[in-house]
Design a protein around this motif. Sequence first.
Motif, PDB file in Angstrom:
ATOM      1  N   ALA A 173      20.455  15.503  23.851  1.00 37.86           N
ATOM      2  CA  ALA A 173      20.547  16.767  24.521  1.00 37.86           C
ATOM      3  C   ALA A 173      19.227  17.521  24.081  1.00 37.86           C
ATOM      4  O   ALA A 173      18.569  17.321  22.759  1.00 37.86           O
ATOM      5  CB  ALA A 173      21.769  17.610  24.144  1.00 37.86           C
ATOM      6  N   LEU A 174      18.871  18.769  24.766  1.00 41.02           N
ATOM      7  CA  LEU A 174      17.767  19.569  24.327  1.00 41.02           C
ATOM      8  C   LEU A 174      18.479  20.614  23.693  1.00 41.02           C
ATOM      9  O   LEU A 174      19.629  21.244  24.075  1.00 41.02           O
ATOM     10  CB  LEU A 174      17.030  20.219  25.657  1.00 41.02           C
ATOM     11  N   GLY A 219      17.682  20.813  15.732  1.00 40.28           N
ATOM     12  CA  GLY A 219      17.071  21.291  17.145  1.00 40.28           C
ATOM     13  C   GLY A 219      15.884  20.766  17.600  1.00 40.28           C
ATOM     14  O   GLY A 219      15.205  20.092  17.052  1.00 40.28           O
ATOM     15  N   ASP A 220      15.535  21.198  18.915  1.00 36.46           N
ATOM     16  CA  ASP A 220      14.221  20.765  19.530  1.00 36.46           C
ATOM     17  C   ASP A 220      13.330  21.852  19.558  1.00 36.46           C
ATOM     18  O   ASP A 220      12.237  21.778  19.749  1.00 36.46           O
ATOM     19  CB  ASP A 220      14.674  20.162  20.841  1.00 36.46           C
ATOM     20  N   VAL A 221      13.897  23.108  19.646  1.00 34.87           N
ATOM     21  CA  VAL A 221      13.204  24.474  19.676  1.00 34.87           C
ATOM     22  C   VAL A 221      13.960  25.411  19.055  1.00 34.87           C
ATOM     23  O   VAL A 221      15.148  25.448  19.110  1.00 34.87           O
ATOM     24  CB  VAL A 221      12.735  24.581  21.241  1.00 34.87           C
ATOM     25  N   ALA A 228      12.239  27.681   9.784  1.00 32.17           N
ATOM     26  CA  ALA A 228      12.280  26.971  11.275  1.00 32.17           C
ATOM     27  C   ALA A 228      10.665  26.247  11.184  1.00 32.17           C
ATOM     28  O   ALA A 228      10.501  24.975  11.468  1.00 32.17           O
ATOM     29  CB  ALA A 228      12.419  27.719  12.345  1.00 32.17           C
ATOM     30  N   THR A 229       9.780  26.907  11.012  1.00 36.34           N
ATOM     31  CA  THR A 229       8.501  26.530  11.188  1.00 36.34           C
ATOM     32  C   THR A 229       8.059  25.467   9.960  1.00 36.34           C
ATOM     33  O   THR A 229       7.372  24.269  10.296  1.00 36.34           O
ATOM     34  CB  THR A 229       7.169  27.596  10.853  1.00 36.34           C
ATOM     35  N   ALA A 230       8.962  25.632   8.711  1.00 39.70           N
ATOM     36  CA  ALA A 230       8.760  24.556   7.576  1.00 39.70           C
ATOM     37  C   ALA A 230       9.265  23.256   7.806  1.00 39.70           C
ATOM     38  O   ALA A 230       8.757  22.140   7.421  1.00 39.70           O
ATOM     39  CB  ALA A 230       8.933  25.303   6.285  1.00 39.70           C
ATOM     40  N   THR A 231      10.341  23.375   8.923  1.00 38.40           N
ATOM     41  CA  THR A 231      10.813  21.952   9.423  1.00 38.40           C
ATOM     42  C   THR A 231      10.138  21.375  10.443  1.00 38.40           C
ATOM     43  O   THR A 231      10.610  20.278  10.880  1.00 38.40           O
ATOM     44  CB  THR A 231      12.434  22.379   9.783  1.00 38.40           C
ATOM     45  N   PRO A 277       9.201  23.550  16.779  1.00 37.71           N
ATOM     46  CA  PRO A 277       8.448  24.481  17.598  1.00 37.71           C
ATOM     47  C   PRO A 277       9.048  25.766  17.868  1.00 37.71           C
ATOM     48  O   PRO A 277      10.535  25.870  18.063  1.00 37.71           O
ATOM     49  CB  PRO A 277       8.360  23.726  18.839  1.00 37.71           C
ATOM     50  N   CYS A 278       8.530  26.914  17.790  1.00 41.64           N
ATOM     51  CA  CYS A 278       9.123  28.101  17.781  1.00 41.64           C
ATOM     52  C   CYS A 278       8.696  28.885  19.019  1.00 41.64           C
ATOM     53  O   CYS A 278       7.389  28.970  19.386  1.00 41.64           O
ATOM     54  CB  CYS A 278       9.085  28.946  16.709  1.00 41.64           C
TER      55      CYS A 278
END
Length: 180
Positions: free
Chosen positions: A45-46, A125-127, A144-147, A150-151
């Motif tokens: 899933a997305l 997550g994907d986004v 989130a950016t460190a992982t 895409p944000c």
Amino acid sequence: HLESIREAGAWKPSWTAIPNFIDVRRFHPGRSDALREELGVPIDALVVVCVAAIKRSHKRIDALIDEFGRLRDSRPDLPAYLVVAGGREPETDELIQIGKSRLGDRVRFLVGFDRNRMADLDRMGDVFVLASLREMMPIALVEATATGLPCVVNRHPILEWMVGPGGLAVDFTEPGAMAK
């Protein structure tokens, strides 16, 4: 923000700006399918992740629910799930009810999610989407950016600077922009 405050004439000599730091040994790129299984989210899933206080004002979780609903309406064939993790606020229960009513089994709310598991949440997550129109420097976005997630953020200088080339800034005040 410090520069904006100075320009507005509201700055005080006793104020300073301090950056946020995160543990990059915990928050690093990778994939976490175990949490998808735990939450009953299909591996293929997305997954759209949002980490923010579950409230309307400022964090705009209601707008996120609406925009994710638009995505689902325009692409009913897309196996997309929304996962919102955050602290409890006075309107959290109402927003959860609205989310479940609008999105059914395609939404998961993680109220008071264990802080020690946040890196795995990002990696499932994907986004990552932060629905706020502006922020100072949200630690959830830095994590989130460190992982390597895409944000997607609103068009605001600080948020755009934070996501850099690893993200996308769009005008969240335009209905449908976030879903698009």
